[in-house]
Design a protein around this motif. Structure first.
Motif, PDB file in Angstrom:
ATOM      1  N   PRO A 168       7.914  45.281 -95.584  1.00  0.00           N
ATOM      2  CA  PRO A 168       8.877  44.564 -95.653  1.00  0.00           C
ATOM      3  C   PRO A 168       8.758  43.094 -95.899  1.00  0.00           C
ATOM      4  O   PRO A 168       8.078  42.388 -95.123  1.00  0.00           O
ATOM      5  CB  PRO A 168       9.698  44.486 -94.488  1.00  0.00           C
ATOM      6  N   SER A 169       8.918  42.165 -97.118  1.00  0.00           N
ATOM      7  CA  SER A 169       8.778  41.116 -97.507  1.00  0.00           C
ATOM      8  C   SER A 169       9.867  40.217 -97.727  1.00  0.00           C
ATOM      9  O   SER A 169       9.924  39.214 -98.151  1.00  0.00           O
ATOM     10  CB  SER A 169       7.704  41.126 -98.702  1.00  0.00           C
ATOM     11  N   ASP A 170      10.901  40.834 -97.254  1.00  0.00           N
ATOM     12  CA  ASP A 170      12.244  40.080 -97.244  1.00  0.00           C
ATOM     13  C   ASP A 170      12.651  39.107 -96.127  1.00  0.00           C
ATOM     14  O   ASP A 170      13.623  38.380 -96.492  1.00  0.00           O
ATOM     15  CB  ASP A 170      13.210  41.282 -97.238  1.00  0.00           C
ATOM     16  N   THR A 206      -5.476  39.970-102.311  1.00  0.00           N
ATOM     17  CA  THR A 206      -5.693  38.961-103.129  1.00  0.00           C
ATOM     18  C   THR A 206      -5.895  39.416-104.610  1.00  0.00           C
ATOM     19  O   THR A 206      -6.215  40.636-104.778  1.00  0.00           O
ATOM     20  CB  THR A 206      -7.324  38.301-102.790  1.00  0.00           C
ATOM     21  N   TYR A 207      -5.300  38.695-105.447  1.00  0.00           N
ATOM     22  CA  TYR A 207      -5.398  38.929-106.879  1.00  0.00           C
ATOM     23  C   TYR A 207      -7.008  38.823-107.495  1.00  0.00           C
ATOM     24  O   TYR A 207      -7.361  39.571-108.559  1.00  0.00           O
ATOM     25  CB  TYR A 207      -4.360  38.153-107.951  1.00  0.00           C
ATOM     26  N   PHE A 208      -7.818  38.255-106.479  1.00  0.00           N
ATOM     27  CA  PHE A 208      -9.129  38.220-106.678  1.00  0.00           C
ATOM     28  C   PHE A 208     -10.112  39.620-106.365  1.00  0.00           C
ATOM     29  O   PHE A 208     -11.342  39.671-106.545  1.00  0.00           O
ATOM     30  CB  PHE A 208      -9.916  37.044-106.008  1.00  0.00           C
ATOM     31  N   TYR A 262       4.274  28.089-103.690  1.00  0.00           N
ATOM     32  CA  TYR A 262       3.041  28.891-104.512  1.00  0.00           C
ATOM     33  C   TYR A 262       3.303  30.302-104.857  1.00  0.00           C
ATOM     34  O   TYR A 262       2.390  31.125-105.396  1.00  0.00           O
ATOM     35  CB  TYR A 262       2.034  29.225-103.227  1.00  0.00           C
ATOM     36  N   TYR A 263       4.748  30.747-104.738  1.00  0.00           N
ATOM     37  CA  TYR A 263       5.092  32.023-105.337  1.00  0.00           C
ATOM     38  C   TYR A 263       5.360  32.075-106.829  1.00  0.00           C
ATOM     39  O   TYR A 263       5.686  33.071-107.259  1.00  0.00           O
ATOM     40  CB  TYR A 263       6.167  32.713-104.511  1.00  0.00           C
ATOM     41  N   GLY A 264       5.211  30.846-107.270  1.00  0.00           N
ATOM     42  CA  GLY A 264       5.930  30.599-108.561  1.00  0.00           C
ATOM     43  C   GLY A 264       5.441  31.763-109.783  1.00  0.00           C
ATOM     44  O   GLY A 264       6.051  32.174-110.395  1.00  0.00           O
TER      45      GLY A 264
HETATM   46  C1  PBG Z   1       8.838  39.574-102.967  1.00  0.00           C
HETATM   47  C2  PBG Z   1       7.712  39.259-102.854  1.00  0.00           C
HETATM   48  C3  PBG Z   1       7.306  37.747-103.409  1.00  0.00           C
HETATM   49  C4  PBG Z   1       5.840  37.925-103.100  1.00  0.00           C
HETATM   50  C5  PBG Z   1       5.492  38.859-102.705  1.00  0.00           C
HETATM   51  N1  PBG Z   1       6.697  39.813-102.391  1.00  0.00           N
HETATM   52  C6  PBG Z   1       7.819  36.589-103.832  1.00  0.00           C
HETATM   53  C7  PBG Z   1       8.991  35.932-102.959  1.00  0.00           C
HETATM   54  O1  PBG Z   1       9.303  36.062-101.982  1.00  0.00           O
HETATM   55  O2  PBG Z   1       9.807  35.312-103.701  1.00  0.00           O
HETATM   56  C8  PBG Z   1       4.912  36.813-103.556  1.00  0.00           C
HETATM   57  C9  PBG Z   1       3.708  37.037-103.884  1.00  0.00           C
HETATM   58  C10 PBG Z   1       2.767  35.976-104.593  1.00  0.00           C
HETATM   59  O3  PBG Z   1       3.162  34.981-104.792  1.00  0.00           O
HETATM   60  O4  PBG Z   1       1.636  36.167-104.854  1.00  0.00           O
HETATM   61  N2  PBG Z   1       9.760  39.371-101.826  1.00  0.00           N
END
Ligand code: PBG
Length: 336
Positions: free
Chosen positions: A177-179, A325-327, A213-215
């Motif tokens: 959950p990332s909400d 990580t994307y790396f 940083y999520y851009g």
């Molecule tokens: C969705 C989510 C986001 C990221 C991961 N899950 C974006 C946000 O919350 O706007 C960001 C990941 C990243 O920047 O690498 N909720």
């Protein structure tokens, strides 16, 4: 006297000479406190509809949106490299988005189908699926929105629960959950248990900051919020105690792994969280952190590989047990 053990450079004579242990690569390895390994890495990947699709993300050079067929090939490859886990994010076409994120819990939705296919083809890889509405909503917010533009908490959690259950049914190993809605970890845990999914874990984005940083990630998913920002649910960058409160709540609600996000500008938070819990701590080295290193590397302004390793090692030193990580693939290759 052997030249290795003596020198004429000895006028000062301090009692302690810390450089003694930094003299050779062998000694430095012997006293090294933290080591980055492939076991620390979780690879976030983007899946898109269709076949034969491989589209590079402009602001994340080296990261792609994969259609399922090519995603499976890539996962097989990263699994061969020793990467244990991937975190999956779907690119949903605009015409399948709506105000209530209906596609997020479609049993035959993009994520659900992808998870099934991955678990069939490469069963050993640990699959982590994101639980949040933003890839599926026309407005781009992580939750449901009322007529005043307020992000609703409890109604959103009802949808998140359905989403998590559909992912569990598809065979995901962890829901993530990332909400940042209140109470979602507990609601998801209860629902999973009630349906018998006791082995599906929860990797909780516990301390997730409202971050610029999520851009690049939002470019990758075309998911930038259409109005306002995410500051009423994601955390204020100025706060640290609040992170500990969020961590405590998620643990009480049943999280298996807690996460701090982003990573590099929040190493102090990783460190404090590590001290506050015995659960594994994950850090998310987010898209903007990736983009900055890639951009400076492409300009020839930094030694990209060394900066990547130094950055990820700093996350381990701060206390991260796991790093999204994307790396991941690049680093797995570097560590071989
Ligand atoms: C969705 C989510 C986001 C990221 C991961 N899950 C974006 C946000 O919350 O706007 C960001 C990941 C990243 O920047 O690498 N909720």
């Amino acid at each position: 006297m052997s030249p290795e053990n003596s020198t004429t450079d000895k006028s000062l004579n301090p009692f302690q000479r810390p450089r003694r242990l930094r003299r050779t690569a062998t000694l430095r390895r012997m006293v090294r406190e933290n080591t980055l390994t492939v076991n620390d890495l979780i690879y976030p990947m983007f899946v898109t509809e269709g076949e034969g699709q491989l589209v590079e993300i402009a602001s994340m050079p080296g990261c792609y949106r994969y259609s399922l067929d090519l995603l499976l090939k890539e996962i097989a490859e990263v699994s061969e490299l020793g990467i244990n886990a991937i975190a999956l994010f779907p690119v949903i076409p605009e015409n399948k988005k709506d105000d209530t994120a209906t596609q997020s819990y479609n049993p035959d939705g993009l994520v659900q189908q992808t998870v099934k296919a991955i678990k069939q083809a490469i069963p050993e890889i640990v699959v982590i699926t994101d639980v949040a509405l933003d890839p599926f909503t026309t407005h781009g917010h992580d939750g449901l929105v009322d007529e005043n533009g307020t992000i609703l908490n409890d109604h959103t959690v009802e949808v998140l629960v359905k989403m998590a259950l559909s992912q569990a049914a598809a065979g995901t190993n962890f829901v993530a959950p990332s909400d940042m809605m209140d109470g979602r970890v507990g609601a998801i845990r209860q629902a999973l248990d009630a349906e018998g999914y006791i082995n599906v874990g929860i990797l909780a984005y516990s301390a997730k900051y409202a971050s610029a940083y999520y851009g690049p990630f939002r470019d990758a998913l075309d998911s930038a919020p259409k109005f306002g920002d995410k500051k009423t649910y994601q955390m204020d960058a100025a706060n640290a105690k609040e992170a500990l409160k969020e961590i405590e709540l998620d643990i009480a609600e049943g999280a298996d792994i807690v996460m701090v996000k982003p990573a590099l500008a929040y190493l102090d938070i990783i460190c404090q969280v590590k001290e506050a819990t015995n659960l594994p701590v994950a850090a998310y080295n987010v898209s903007g952190e990736y983009a900055m290193i890639k951009a400076a590397g492409q300009m020839g302004w930094i030694d990209e590989k060394q900066v990547i390793l130094e950055s990820l090692t700093s996350m381990k030193r701060a206390g991260a047990d796991l790093i999204l990580t994307y790396f991941a693939k690049e680093v797995a290759l570097m560590l071989m």
